[in-house]
Design a protein around this motif. Structure first.
Motif: not given
Length: 127
Positions: A44-54, A113-127
């Motif tokens: 939370l402290a980091k989120l309040r000092e820098k803009q993250y995209a994910l 694994n990387a494929q699952t992570l990539q698929a979850k991230i892609a789904a979040v960003f509507g890819e």
């Protein structure tokens, strides 16, 4: 439009080995801008000092859990729309439902694994 792999990503986990694993998977996918935090309050402290995209956060942490972090993020107008992926070792239906109600963007059960992570991230960003 392809996902920008230079976006800032925050990985939150109280287990250093898990942070390392997720960082390595993100690197395999091509992400280059990855920070980490050891628990929800540090995140939370980091989120309040820098803009993250994910945010990719573990559920089970102390003193602030990933679920509590998610609630804080959704309650903060400047962070409310931040994409948030919850990671957990347990596929409890109650947890999934609670996280969905709290506004989680996506949900992943360990191990993954990387494929699952990539698929979850892609789904979040509507890819």
């Amino acid at each position: 439009m392809a996902l920008d792999l230079s976006i800032p990503v925050l990985v939150v986990d109280d287990y250093q080995t898990m942070i390392r694993i997720i960082r390595n998977l993100l690197k395999q996918i091509g992400f280059t801008n990855v920070d980490d935090a050891g628990d929800g309050s540090a995140a939370l402290a980091k989120l309040r000092e820098k803009q993250y995209a994910l945010v990719i956060s573990d559920w089970n942490m102390a003193p602030m859990t990933g679920y509590e972090l998610l609630q804080e993020v959704r309650a903060d107008p400047s962070l409310a729309t931040l994409p948030f992926i919850m990671v957990t070792a347990e596929a409890k239906t109650d947890n999934v439902i609670a996280a969905k109600k709290a506004g989680v963007s996506n949900y992943m059960v360990k191990p993954f694994n990387a494929q699952t992570l990539q698929a979850k991230i892609a789904a979040v960003f509507g890819e």
